[in-house]
Design an enzyme around this catalytic site. Structure first.
Site, mmCIF file in Angstrom:
data_model
loop_
_atom_site.group_PDB
_atom_site.id
_atom_site.type_symbol
_atom_site.label_atom_id
_atom_site.label_comp_id
_atom_site.label_asym_id
_atom_site.label_seq_id
_atom_site.Cartn_x
_atom_site.Cartn_y
_atom_site.Cartn_z
ATOM 1 N N CYS A 1 4.158 5.771 -4.065
ATOM 2 C CA CYS A 1 4.350 5.424 -2.886
ATOM 3 C C CYS A 1 3.329 5.712 -1.811
ATOM 4 C CB CYS A 1 5.595 6.019 -2.245
ATOM 5 S SG CYS A 1 7.040 5.963 -3.312
ATOM 6 N N CYS B 1 9.648 -2.016 -3.458
ATOM 7 C CA CYS B 1 8.341 -1.313 -3.378
ATOM 8 C C CYS B 1 8.300 -0.822 -5.076
ATOM 9 C CB CYS B 1 8.444 0.156 -2.817
ATOM 10 S SG CYS B 1 8.242 0.116 -1.056
ATOM 11 N N ARG C 1 14.935 -1.851 -0.148
ATOM 12 C CA ARG C 1 13.429 -1.685 0.219
ATOM 13 C C ARG C 1 12.751 -0.920 -1.029
ATOM 14 N NH1 ARG C 1 9.165 -3.808 2.021
ATOM 15 N NH2 ARG C 1 8.693 -3.037 -0.147
ATOM 16 N N HIS D 1 1.355 4.522 1.808
ATOM 17 C CA HIS D 1 2.073 5.197 2.629
ATOM 18 C C HIS D 1 1.684 6.528 3.172
ATOM 19 C CE1 HIS D 1 4.397 1.625 3.500
ATOM 20 N NE2 HIS D 1 5.081 1.467 1.997
#
Lengths: 274, 205
Positions: free
Chosen positions: A183, A235, A231, A187
């Site tokens: 992730c 990802c 979501r 991010h």
């Protein structure tokens, strides 16, 4: 209609300003921001609200082998309390012996109250592109919308909750798969983009507070509401991993971590995304 | 065991790589178990994707900011994993490279059975040519990459190595190890080297 015109205007800016790419991007981002602003000024223009309405109907309708509604579902504030419930999730539920986010808790209620089979509930939980959000997602959208305007107040201070937030933190940074992605690849920094798509810095509080409370969100590009579990599934698709199971320990932990990052942020669900 | 090891490493690492939330001490076995359970429909030949090699483990633990000694170990290990073209030629065809740079296709669960070759998706993170305005910014701009470096042989080799295995030069880089992880073939990597290092490539115009 207005929205479509703005997008068209944005595309024109792009075409005209090829010689000045940075200028073109700034213009595009400004145009999209203007589009969002217009929708904000007219809150009823968000198509996601149709799904919230559908979700309200579904929550109150008897269904499943036991033919009961979800009105007795305890989302953490007592059986049947929907107002403000989303703002205090995820949380530890003693009856289930687990920390649960909204969607995971709804699945649990559908299983225990309505008698649906767990395997059926988690099998194909997300719509194909262009299809409306499925029933579970519509109910989640409704419940989330009933915390609209409130701030995230999930305490996540019980030992079980703290452990899940820490697990989510570790998973956020866990690199895996053929591309070494985690992730954090996308991010863990401010002001970055994939192609022209801006990426929120979710490990820090500032942008997490702005963004996390906007999910579930209506996505203009796929013309459907996407929930937070969906979501994350998307990802992991991009991370070249297999299909992330809805309600898995991984997805619950990541949501707990994100909500902890977003603590104090305002809930504006359903949000609106590109 | 791993918990004790992690505590020790965290104590040594101090505050390096600290993010907004306090870095937790988590039993990595617990994390690995959660990952293995979270993708129940994974085909048998996908299960290797759950596993981490030593470099992935170190980068995850240090949140991509490894202490110096760890970074050196990663660089040495990854450098040894770079394979070079048998004929020694590092420059392929920049036009093919441009197509690879545009394509993000490959290795997602919707990409099977494969309908085309894997892409490099360079534009997702890098600016490359003036013509392509839709580029990302996770990586640095590569505009005029070769020109700035006078198209030198040493920099051509370095570019090949960075695409083949970015972590040999930049431990815990966000960039995929395209060659080592078999995302791209040696010939595809040569085409991408040509894209950034050829004088006639639009990157250098």
């Amino acid at each position: 209609m207005q929205g479509r015109r703005i997008i068209l205007a944005a595309v024109c800016c792009l075409l005209v300003a090829v010689a000045q790419p940075t200028q073109a991007q700034d213009d595009t981002e400004r145009a999209i921001e203007k589009y969002r602003q217009m929708l904000k000024e007219d809150p009823w223009s968000n198509p996601g609200l149709l799904d919230a309405d559908r979700g309200e109907g579904l929550l109150k309708t008897a269904a499943g082998p036991n033919n009961v509604s979800l009105e007795k579902c305890d989302l953490g504030k007592g059986a049947g309390v929907v107002d403000g419930a989303f703002a205090e999730l995820p949380r530890f539920f003693a009856d289930a012996g687990r920390v649960m986010d909204l969607e995971t808790r709804l699945i649990w209620c559908m299983e225990t109250l309505q008698g649906f089979k767990h395997a059926d509930l988690v099998k194909k939980p997300y719509p194909a592109g262009g299809q409306p959000v499925k029933d579970l997602g519509a109910i989640a959208t409704y419940v989330a919308s009933k915390s609209n305007g409130m701030t995230f107040a999930a305490k996540l201070d019980q030992p079980q909750e703290k452990a899940v937030v820490d697990t989510g933190h570790a998973i956020f940074f866990r690199r895996q798969g053929p591309h070494d992605f985690s992730c954090a690849t996308c991010h863990n920094d401010s002001g970055k983009r994939i192609r022209l798509q801006g990426l929120p810095y979710l490990a820090g509080p500032k942008e997490a507070k702005e963004i996390v409370g906007q999910w579930p969100a209506y996505r203009v590009s796929t013309t459907q509401v996407m929930t937070m579990q969906h979501r994350l599934y998307d990802c992991y698709w991009q991370m070249r991993m297999p299909e992330l199971e809805i309600g898995s320990d991984v997805s619950v932990a990541l949501i707990a971590y994100l909500v902890k990052s977003a603590e104090g942020g305002e809930i504006a669900a359903p949000g609106l995304k590109r | 065991m791993s918990l004790i090891r992690n505590v020790a490493i965290l104590l040594i690492a101090g505050t390096i790589g600290a993010s907004a939330q306090q870095k937790p001490v988590v039993d990595t076995v617990k994390i690995d178990t959660a990952i293995a359970a979270a993708f129940p429909t994974a085909p048998a030949d996908w299960k290797a994707r759950f596993d981490q090699d030593e470099t992935m483990k170190a980068c995850s633990l240090h949140e991509n900011s490894p202490p110096k000694a760890v970074a050196e170990t990663i660089a040495t290990r990854e450098k040894a994993r770079i394979e070079y073209p048998a004929d020694g030629k590092l420059l392929g065809d920049w036009a093919s490279g441009e197509k690879l740079a545009q394509s993000g296709y490959g290795l997602r669960f919707t990409d099977y059975p494969a309908r085309q070759v894997n892409g490099g998706n360079c534009y997702a993170c890098h600016q490359l040519t003036k013509a392509e305005v839709s580029y990302g910014t996770i990586g640095p701009s590569l505009l005029n990459y070769g020109k700035i470096r006078n198209f030198s042989e040493a920099d051509t080799k370095a570019a090949y190595e960075k695409i083949y295995n970015a972590q040999a030069a930049y431990p815990c880089s966000n960039m995929p190890r395209f060659g080592t992880n078999k995302v791209l073939t040696i010939d595809q990597i040569k085409d991408l080297v040509a894209l950034v290092m050829s004088p006639d490539s639009p990157v250098n115009k």
